[in-house]
Design a protein around this motif. Structure first.
Motif, PDB file in Angstrom:
ATOM      1  N   SER A   1       0.830  -1.205   0.000  1.00  0.00           N
ATOM      2  CA  SER A   1       0.000   0.000   0.000  1.00  0.00           C
ATOM      3  C   SER A   1       0.866   1.257   0.000  1.00  0.00           C
ATOM      4  N   LYS A   2       1.979   1.235   0.725  1.00  0.00           N
ATOM      5  CA  LYS A   2       2.872   2.405   0.768  1.00  0.00           C
ATOM      6  C   LYS A   2       3.434   2.692  -0.617  1.00  0.00           C
ATOM      7  N   GLU A   3       3.791   1.646  -1.335  1.00  0.00           N
ATOM      8  CA  GLU A   3       4.322   1.822  -2.690  1.00  0.00           C
ATOM      9  C   GLU A   3       3.272   2.451  -3.611  1.00  0.00           C
ATOM     10  N   ARG A   4       2.038   1.950  -3.558  1.00  0.00           N
ATOM     11  CA  ARG A   4       0.969   2.510  -4.392  1.00  0.00           C
ATOM     12  C   ARG A   4       0.610   3.924  -3.957  1.00  0.00           C
ATOM     13  N   PHE A   5       0.650   4.189  -2.644  1.00  0.00           N
ATOM     14  CA  PHE A   5       0.337   5.504  -2.102  1.00  0.00           C
ATOM     15  C   PHE A   5       1.354   6.534  -2.610  1.00  0.00           C
ATOM     16  N   ASP A   6       2.630   6.186  -2.558  1.00  0.00           N
ATOM     17  CA  ASP A   6       3.673   7.095  -3.054  1.00  0.00           C
ATOM     18  C   ASP A   6       3.505   7.362  -4.550  1.00  0.00           C
ATOM     19  N   THR A   7       3.157   6.321  -5.300  1.00  0.00           N
ATOM     20  CA  THR A   7       2.922   6.481  -6.745  1.00  0.00           C
ATOM     21  C   THR A   7       1.745   7.421  -6.986  1.00  0.00           C
ATOM     22  N   LEU A   8       0.674   7.235  -6.229  1.00  0.00           N
ATOM     23  CA  LEU A   8      -0.504   8.091  -6.370  1.00  0.00           C
ATOM     24  C   LEU A   8      -0.163   9.547  -6.064  1.00  0.00           C
ATOM     25  N   LEU A   9       0.616   9.757  -5.004  1.00  0.00           N
ATOM     26  CA  LEU A   9       0.957  11.127  -4.616  1.00  0.00           C
ATOM     27  C   LEU A   9       1.928  11.799  -5.576  1.00  0.00           C
ATOM     28  N   SER A  10       2.494  11.024  -6.486  1.00  0.00           N
ATOM     29  CA  SER A  10       3.385  11.587  -7.510  1.00  0.00           C
ATOM     30  C   SER A  10       2.684  11.757  -8.852  1.00  0.00           C
ATOM     31  N   ASP A  11       1.434  11.323  -8.940  1.00  0.00           N
ATOM     32  CA  ASP A  11       0.681  11.379 -10.195  1.00  0.00           C
ATOM     33  C   ASP A  11       0.247  12.820 -10.482  1.00  0.00           C
ATOM     34  N   PRO A  12       0.691  13.406 -11.593  1.00  0.00           N
ATOM     35  CA  PRO A  12       0.334  14.795 -11.892  1.00  0.00           C
ATOM     36  C   PRO A  12      -1.145  14.979 -12.257  1.00  0.00           C
ATOM     37  N   GLU A  13      -1.836  13.909 -12.543  1.00  0.00           N
ATOM     38  CA  GLU A  13      -3.257  13.987 -12.898  1.00  0.00           C
ATOM     39  C   GLU A  13      -4.181  13.852 -11.687  1.00  0.00           C
ATOM     40  N   LYS A  14      -3.680  13.301 -10.608  1.00  0.00           N
ATOM     41  CA  LYS A  14      -4.504  13.050  -9.414  1.00  0.00           C
ATOM     42  C   LYS A  14      -3.905  13.816  -8.239  1.00  0.00           C
ATOM     43  N   ILE A  15      -4.249  15.067  -8.155  1.00  0.00           N
ATOM     44  CA  ILE A  15      -3.695  15.940  -7.122  1.00  0.00           C
ATOM     45  C   ILE A  15      -4.373  15.648  -5.779  1.00  0.00           C
ATOM     46  N   THR A  16      -3.545  15.411  -4.775  1.00  0.00           N
ATOM     47  CA  THR A  16      -4.035  15.229  -3.405  1.00  0.00           C
ATOM     48  C   THR A  16      -3.487  16.390  -2.590  1.00  0.00           C
ATOM     49  N   THR A  17      -4.385  17.205  -2.071  1.00  0.00           N
ATOM     50  CA  THR A  17      -3.975  18.419  -1.367  1.00  0.00           C
ATOM     51  C   THR A  17      -3.386  18.101   0.009  1.00  0.00           C
ATOM     52  N   LEU A  18      -2.657  19.063   0.530  1.00  0.00           N
ATOM     53  CA  LEU A  18      -2.106  18.947   1.875  1.00  0.00           C
ATOM     54  C   LEU A  18      -3.230  18.805   2.894  1.00  0.00           C
ATOM     55  N   ASP A  19      -4.335  19.502   2.666  1.00  0.00           N
ATOM     56  CA  ASP A  19      -5.481  19.391   3.571  1.00  0.00           C
ATOM     57  C   ASP A  19      -6.000  17.955   3.633  1.00  0.00           C
ATOM     58  N   THR A  20      -6.095  17.309   2.464  1.00  0.00           N
ATOM     59  CA  THR A  20      -6.575  15.928   2.428  1.00  0.00           C
ATOM     60  C   THR A  20      -5.599  15.003   3.144  1.00  0.00           C
ATOM     61  N   LEU A  21      -4.309  15.182   2.893  1.00  0.00           N
ATOM     62  CA  LEU A  21      -3.309  14.365   3.590  1.00  0.00           C
ATOM     63  C   LEU A  21      -3.412  14.564   5.101  1.00  0.00           C
ATOM     64  N   GLY A  22      -3.621  15.805   5.511  1.00  0.00           N
ATOM     65  CA  GLY A  22      -3.797  16.100   6.936  1.00  0.00           C
ATOM     66  C   GLY A  22      -5.017  15.413   7.516  1.00  0.00           C
ATOM     67  N   GLU A  23      -6.107  15.379   6.749  1.00  0.00           N
ATOM     68  CA  GLU A  23      -7.327  14.692   7.202  1.00  0.00           C
ATOM     69  C   GLU A  23      -7.076  13.196   7.367  1.00  0.00           C
ATOM     70  N   ILE A  24      -6.338  12.610   6.432  1.00  0.00           N
ATOM     71  CA  ILE A  24      -6.033  11.179   6.517  1.00  0.00           C
ATOM     72  C   ILE A  24      -5.196  10.904   7.762  1.00  0.00           C
ATOM     73  N   VAL A  25      -4.150  11.712   7.980  1.00  0.00           N
ATOM     74  CA  VAL A  25      -3.303  11.534   9.156  1.00  0.00           C
ATOM     75  C   VAL A  25      -4.124  11.681  10.435  1.00  0.00           C
ATOM     76  N   ALA A  26      -4.961  12.711  10.504  1.00  0.00           N
ATOM     77  CA  ALA A  26      -5.774  12.937  11.703  1.00  0.00           C
ATOM     78  C   ALA A  26      -6.701  11.752  11.967  1.00  0.00           C
ATOM     79  N   TRP A  27      -7.337  11.246  10.907  1.00  0.00           N
ATOM     80  CA  TRP A  27      -8.245  10.113  11.067  1.00  0.00           C
ATOM     81  C   TRP A  27      -7.485   8.874  11.542  1.00  0.00           C
ATOM     82  N   LEU A  28      -6.323   8.607  10.919  1.00  0.00           N
ATOM     83  CA  LEU A  28      -5.526   7.446  11.328  1.00  0.00           C
ATOM     84  C   LEU A  28      -5.036   7.596  12.764  1.00  0.00           C
ATOM     85  N   MET A  29      -4.597   8.783  13.137  1.00  0.00           N
ATOM     86  CA  MET A  29      -4.150   9.019  14.522  1.00  0.00           C
ATOM     87  C   MET A  29      -5.275   8.711  15.501  1.00  0.00           C
ATOM     88  N   GLU A  30      -6.472   9.154  15.163  1.00  0.00           N
ATOM     89  CA  GLU A  30      -7.631   8.884  16.015  1.00  0.00           C
ATOM     90  C   GLU A  30      -7.887   7.383  16.105  1.00  0.00           C
TER      91      GLU A  30
END
Length: 112
Positions: free
Chosen positions: A70-99
């Protein structure tokens, strides 16, 4: 007389439920448990005003929680110029996982 407390195995022995999330239609699978020390480091380091340090903390966190495939696919996704993932979204994912990691639901115990 000495004061003493035995903390046993360091936490719950009941298996935690699996945890995963979806982003851009892809499902990513995480480990079921992480060290409490990592949660403390993430909380402490995320308070930094240094954006570079915050970025390193986020990468460290995802490396620790995502299963290798999953980490390998996640890194690939975050490098995809067509599928932008904002810092806000990454922050939401981290916050949810932390919880989730700080208050993990456990597998129901089976009746004997």
């Amino acid at each position: 007389m000495t004061r003493f407390k035995d903390f046993g195995n360091g936490g719950e022995t009941t298996p935690a439920l699996p945890i995963s999330f979806k982003l851009w239609g892809e499902e990513f699978h995480c480990v079921t448990s992480i060290q409490g020390k990592l949660l403390l480091e993430i909380v402490s380091d995320s308070a930094s005003d240094d954006p570079a340090k915050s970025a390193l903390v986020m990468d460290k966190f995802f490396t620790a929680v995502l299963k290798p495939e999953s980490k390998e696919r996640f890194d690939t996704l975050l490098s995809d110029p067509e599928k932008i993932t904002t810092l806000d979204t990454l922050g939401e994912i981290v916050a949810w996982l932390m919880e989730e990691y700080s208050n993990r639901p456990k597998e129901p115990s089976t009746a004997s």
